[in-house]
Design a protein around this motif. Structure first.
Motif, mmCIF file in Angstrom:
data_model
loop_
_atom_site.group_PDB
_atom_site.id
_atom_site.type_symbol
_atom_site.label_atom_id
_atom_site.label_comp_id
_atom_site.label_asym_id
_atom_site.label_seq_id
_atom_site.Cartn_x
_atom_site.Cartn_y
_atom_site.Cartn_z
ATOM 1 N N ILE A 84 30.416 114.244 30.746
ATOM 2 C CA ILE A 84 31.933 113.623 30.327
ATOM 3 C C ILE A 84 32.076 112.648 31.457
ATOM 4 O O ILE A 84 31.318 112.693 32.513
ATOM 5 C CB ILE A 84 32.980 114.558 30.589
ATOM 6 N N PRO A 85 32.905 111.598 31.112
ATOM 7 C CA PRO A 85 33.102 110.476 32.116
ATOM 8 C C PRO A 85 33.583 111.229 33.612
ATOM 9 O O PRO A 85 34.457 112.202 33.290
ATOM 10 C CB PRO A 85 33.809 109.422 31.643
ATOM 11 N N ARG A 86 33.685 110.597 34.537
ATOM 12 C CA ARG A 86 33.890 111.278 35.801
ATOM 13 C C ARG A 86 34.650 110.100 36.588
ATOM 14 O O ARG A 86 34.544 108.793 36.639
ATOM 15 C CB ARG A 86 32.628 111.682 36.636
ATOM 16 N N LEU A 87 35.785 110.773 37.377
ATOM 17 C CA LEU A 87 36.248 109.858 38.571
ATOM 18 C C LEU A 87 35.666 110.433 39.705
ATOM 19 O O LEU A 87 35.815 111.567 39.914
ATOM 20 C CB LEU A 87 37.929 110.218 38.361
ATOM 21 N N ILE A 88 35.063 109.641 40.667
ATOM 22 C CA ILE A 88 34.306 110.011 41.723
ATOM 23 C C ILE A 88 34.817 109.365 42.791
ATOM 24 O O ILE A 88 35.097 108.094 43.029
ATOM 25 C CB ILE A 88 32.706 109.553 41.521
ATOM 26 N N ALA A 89 35.346 109.954 43.973
ATOM 27 C CA ALA A 89 35.978 109.470 45.145
ATOM 28 C C ALA A 89 34.873 109.872 46.221
ATOM 29 O O ALA A 89 34.288 111.065 46.577
ATOM 30 C CB ALA A 89 37.044 110.156 45.499
ATOM 31 N N PHE A 90 34.298 108.748 46.906
ATOM 32 C CA PHE A 90 33.396 109.146 47.891
ATOM 33 C C PHE A 90 33.992 108.990 49.408
ATOM 34 O O PHE A 90 34.769 108.026 49.645
ATOM 35 C CB PHE A 90 32.251 107.929 47.978
ATOM 36 N N ALA A 91 33.834 109.928 50.032
ATOM 37 C CA ALA A 91 34.380 110.156 51.167
ATOM 38 C C ALA A 91 33.269 110.625 52.329
ATOM 39 O O ALA A 91 32.337 110.536 52.076
ATOM 40 C CB ALA A 91 35.421 111.292 50.989
ATOM 41 N N SER A 92 33.964 110.767 53.681
ATOM 42 C CA SER A 92 33.167 111.282 54.673
ATOM 43 C C SER A 92 33.932 112.088 55.633
ATOM 44 O O SER A 92 35.124 111.837 55.589
ATOM 45 C CB SER A 92 32.481 109.846 55.488
#
Length: 258
Positions: free
Chosen positions: A119-127
């Protein structure tokens, strides 16, 4: 005078007759032969049969390739579920820790095998280098919106350092199931700065090797110290490839908490 006109008419008729005779003598002799319509139809039928056979062969090969692709995808998903299951069995929570690193890895594996690539995704790139309050807010908002938070890897290549960093933002007994570690996603989307929000227009499969490149789908992104709500609203209003999905995630984020 009448005799002169009569002679002229006779001469004209004679010339016309001579021209017609000459034309008849220079005509293509092949035109006198009979056209074999039966042979023409036979050749046309033979060519049509050969074209039909070629098309049938192409359709059969396409179906075979599609079936092989479906089988490979099913095998990959089954492998992912087995791997996640083994990780879950071997996870050994430490009651003395607020944040369970092993459990996070197991949950992230289950989440990836079940959802990523389907499925499509909302991806939040963090650290973990982000301020704890900002990271906590991102985790809350992106989780409510139905997305995932991704870290590039272990800080200082140490599981203890990751545990210590996430313990500053995790609530007591919280597993942070929507937080995962996947450097492949950073590499696939070329993420150089965090926080970055990505909304993909369709599902995709990640490339596992270091020498291969993931073919990411059309997507929208926003980088900067902004909230998930602001990023989703901006992407939704932008009308880009991820606009529709961003609007859906935004609606889910703004839904009242029961």
């Amino acid at each position: 005078m009448k005799t002169l006109r009569h002679l002229v008419a006779v001469a004209a008729l004679a010339s016309a007759a001579a021209f017609a005779g000459a034309a008849a003598q220079t005509a293509d002799p092949d035109l006198d032969q009979d056209i074999d319509l039966g042979e023409i139809r036979a050749r046309a039928a033979e060519q049509t049969s050969e074209a039909d056979a070629l098309a049938a062969s192409a359709r059969a090969r396409a179906e075979q390739v599609a079936q092989e692709a479906r089988t490979s995808a099913a095998d990959a998903q089954a492998h992912g579920r087995r791997f996640a299951g083994e990780a879950a069995k071997n996870a050994k929570p430490d009651p003395g820790q607020t944040f369970d690193f092993d459990r996070m890895i197991a949950d992230a594996g289950t989440m990836a095998s079940a959802d990523m690539g389907e499925i499509p995704r909302l991806i939040a790139f963090a650290s973990t280098s982000m301020p704890p309050a900002a990271l906590r807010t991102m985790i809350d908002d992106v989780t409510r919106a139905g997305g995932v938070i991704v870290l590039r890897g272990l800080p200082q290549n140490s599981a203890k350092a990751l545990t210590a960093a996430l313990s500053k933002v995790a609530r007591p007994s919280e597993q942070l199931a929507s937080v995962g570690i996947d450097p492949r996603l950073f590499r696939a989307f070329g993420i150089e700065a965090v926080p970055t929000y990505v909304v993909a227009s369709s599902d995709f499969d990640l490339c596992d090797g270091f020498d291969c490149t993931t073919a990411v789908p059309p997507h929208d992104r926003m980088t900067g110290n902004v909230s998930a709500a602001y990023a989703l609203e901006t992407i939704a209003r932008g009308g880009g490839p991820g606009a529709l999905l961003a609007a859906q995630h935004l609606a889910r984020l703004e839904r009242p908490v029961p």
